[in-house]
Scaffold this active site. Structure first.
Site: not given
Length: 351
Positions: A233, A271, A273
């Protein structure tokens, strides 16, 4: 060393005196690094928009999630009202609950908040479980309060500190990074400051140089000796002294992801983001009996967009170049987060 010492200076605008998010006047950062025993490698980073009471003197804010695989707390109220009422804490995934509790306690204890009955605590996270025994939950409520208490103006520590202690990026040791840009007077003279918690993957690009591919360490490198994991992340916090509305701050947060993209991010399925942007200008702060009295016009936003992308890109590079190798022991095995080999990177830069 920082990226500029290696010759990497992304973009066209000049950085501020500190080249840090704290170039935005009044903004403070506090960090607590938690390295205990063989396996706890984590921490907390606190960002306070100004020196006053953030609950009664609120800053407008905007949020953008490129990929929402994350546990960011407080986001729906930020999206609904377009403002922050607490500092921002960054930490690891399983410490989000403790961070929320700490922010609530801290906010209720502030003078003037004696009648407060609702607090929207804003907490960002990345999962540092590749180096940190995250299930042991070594980051405590007290660590959160210590980070808030330690917040100060001035230089910001980078690399393996605070919420970046156990993070990885592009297969190398990640961490906390920061950078800033100052616009020319003709463009408003505003400052943009960025702080990142880098813990994501892809194929690392440093100011246009494909470092990941050249060092043969990147996501989906089928024949590389060491492949980098794309999951993880990134948390991006963007601050500015420009008088921006929450709507234009959301636009600014979105542009910060342009800087993440320039570093070679994969934006993978696993991830998270996130970019959160806020403005500290007195004319746009909110509180009892007052609202925004000024708003920078849409047609003059483009230079701010460019500055946000540039500062975000350099903040990531600083997170990597300032990080050092970190060792841990998880499930009975030795785990090493190797620092980016700066000597090799410098050689690539010279080539």
């Amino acid at each position: 060393m920082r990226a500029r010492a290696l010759g990497f200076a992304p973009g066209i605008f000049a950085p501020g005196p500190l080249n840090a998010i704290t170039d935005v006047t009044g903004l403070r950062v506090g960090q607590v690094t938690v390295m205990q025993g063989e396996a706890t490698r984590s921490g907390v980073t606190a960002i306070l928009p100004h020196a006053g009471n953030p609950f009664t003197d609120r800053v407008p804010a905007g949020l953008f999630a490129m990929n929402g695989y994350g546990k960011m707390a407080g986001v729906t109220q930020v999206q609904e009202l377009g403002e922050l009422e607490t500092p921002i804490l960054l930490t690891n995934t399983l410490a989000v609950g403790r961070a929320v509790e700490a922010l609530v306690d801290w906010t209720l204890a502030q003078p003037g908040n004696e009648a407060v009955r609702s607090v929207n605590a804003v907490v960002g996270e990345t999962n540092d479980g590749r180096l940190n025994d995250i299930r042991a939950r070594g980051v405590t409520h007290q660590h959160m309060l210590e980070a808030l208490a330690a917040a100060s103006e001035g230089p910001v520590a980078e690399g393996c500190v605070g919420a970046g202690t156990g993070t990885m990026a592009f297969g190398w040791k990640g961490g906390i990074g920061t950078s800033s840009r100052i616009l020319p007077t003709a463009l408003g003279g505003w400052t943009i400051g960025v702080l990142v918690q880098a813990n994501y993957g892809g194929a690392l690009v440093m100011d246009g140089l494909p470092v990941g591919r050249l060092l043969k360490k990147y996501y989906l490198a089928e024949h590389a000796a060491e492949q980098a994991d794309a999951d993880g992340s990134v948390m991006v916090v963007v601050a500015t002294n420009a008088p921006l509305s929450d709507r234009n701050l959301q636009r600014l947060a979105r542009r910060a992801m342009g800087g993440i993209a320039r570093t070679g991010a994969a934006f993978s399925d696993g991830s998270g983001d996130y970019a959160l942007a806020f403005a500290t200008h007195a004319a746009v702060r909110r509180g009892p009996g007052r609202g925004a009295t000024q708003d920078w016009p849409n047609e003059r936003m483009s230079p701010l967009f460019v500055a946000a992308a540039e500062a975000t890109e350099e903040a990531v590079l600083n997170a990597l170049t300032m990080a050092t190798t970190v060792e841990s022991r998880l499930d009975g095995r030795r785990v090493v987060g190797k620092a980016l080999p700066l000597d090799q990177v410098a050689a690539l830069r010279r080539a």
